[in-house]
Design an enzyme around this catalytic site. Structure first.
Site, PDB file in Angstrom:
ATOM      1  NE  ARG A   1      12.642 -28.604 -12.440  1.00  0.00           N
ATOM      2  CZ  ARG A   1      12.996 -29.748 -11.835  1.00  0.00           C
ATOM      3  NH1 ARG A   1      13.609 -29.734 -10.683  1.00  0.00           N
ATOM      4  NH2 ARG A   1      12.749 -30.903 -12.420  1.00  0.00           N
TER       5      ARG A   1
ATOM      6  NE  ARG B   1       7.594 -38.046 -10.042  1.00  0.00           N
ATOM      7  CZ  ARG B   1       8.783 -37.477 -10.060  1.00  0.00           C
ATOM      8  NH1 ARG B   1       9.803 -38.078  -9.467  1.00  0.00           N
ATOM      9  NH2 ARG B   1       8.972 -36.326 -10.656  1.00  0.00           N
TER      10      ARG B   1
ATOM     11  NE  ARG C   1       9.814 -40.469 -12.600  1.00  0.00           N
ATOM     12  CZ  ARG C   1      10.479 -39.320 -12.514  1.00  0.00           C
ATOM     13  NH1 ARG C   1      11.666 -39.288 -11.917  1.00  0.00           N
ATOM     14  NH2 ARG C   1      10.011 -38.218 -13.027  1.00  0.00           N
TER      15      ARG C   1
ATOM     16  CE  LYS D   1      16.972 -32.522 -12.940  1.00  0.00           C
ATOM     17  NZ  LYS D   1      16.153 -33.000 -14.069  1.00  0.00           N
TER      18      LYS D   1
ATOM     19  NE  ARG E   1       7.945 -33.234 -15.020  1.00  0.00           N
ATOM     20  CZ  ARG E   1       8.359 -34.434 -14.599  1.00  0.00           C
ATOM     21  NH1 ARG E   1       7.625 -35.493 -14.807  1.00  0.00           N
ATOM     22  NH2 ARG E   1       9.493 -34.560 -13.982  1.00  0.00           N
TER      23      ARG E   1
END
Ligand code: B4P
Length: 183
Positions: A85, A130, A124, A13, A141
């Site tokens: 969300r 992260r 990533r 996104k 998640r």
């Protein structure tokens, strides 16, 4: 145009919103970026959000809604990336937009299988480090997505507002499908 990008973590996104912003001149409102900015600056809101964010939990609805709502009034050509969300956030967005006499033009749902999502987020993590891309946070998640965010897709489907795109393939391939979907 007011467009919402919906999809699981790592669906692309943010990647696509950034490109469309540059290419087509949309304003990009990402609640994930806003939260990371607050955390980087060490604000009170950022310190509060971090206790949820790092574990892969959603930041509470009230905090996120307060953070974004005053930006909605001026945003005419906008991509909302990562918001709403939860169903509470979706209803609040409808309320805020109806106060200014407008509504959403499109809700784009990014469809990607879970193996690919995990692969993207692991890559990533190697590049950006992260904390919420650590394996345990990724698993969490995904569960949070299924419990809290998947119902948002149904919320919009009930009103016939969802356009689904296949978000597998190269970033350029996905961009082509996305532009077709919103034109
Ligand atoms: P976000 O920052 O919104 O991010 P995301 O779900 O991890 O990823 P996105 O789908 O944008 O994927 P991206 O393009 O980066 O959320 C992070 C956290 O913020 C949440 O867990 C939550 O704690 C908090 N939060 C945010 N909004 C909230 C809200 N409304 N309410 C409560 N809490 C909120 O892509 C991922 C990776 O894949 C990148 O490395 C990218 O380069 C790669 N990639 C993209 N497209 C690809 C492709 N086609 N092929 C291969 N790789 C690709």
């Amino acid at each position: 145009m007011r467009i919402v990008f919906l999809g699981p973590p790592g669906a692309g996104k943010g990647t696509q919103a950034t490109m469309l912003t540059e290419q087509l001149g949309y304003q990009h409102l990402s609640t994930g970026d806003m939260i990371r900015d607050e955390m980087d600056r060490g604000t009170e809101l950022g310190q509060f959000a971090k206790t949820f964010y790092d574990k892969g939990d959603l930041v509470p609805d009230g905090t996120v809604i307060d953070m974004i709502k005053f930006r909605l009034a001026d945003a005419e050509n906008v991509i909302l990336d990562g918001f709403p969300r939860t169903v509470v956030q979706a209803a609040s967005l409808d309320d805020e937009l109806s106060k200014i006499g407008v509504s959403l033009d499109r809700v784009v749902f990014f469809r990607v299988d879970v193996e690919e999502l995990i692969d993207r987020l692991e890559k990533r993590r190697e590049i950006e480090g992260r904390v919420d891309d650590e394996p345990e946070a990724i698993r969490h998640r995904m569960n949070v997505y299924n419990r809290e965010t998947a119902p948002v897709v149904d919320y919009y489907r009930d009103n016939d507002r969802v356009t689904e795109i296949d978000a597998l393939g190269t970033i350029d391939n996905v961009r082509g499908r996305l532009i077709e979907a919103i034109e």
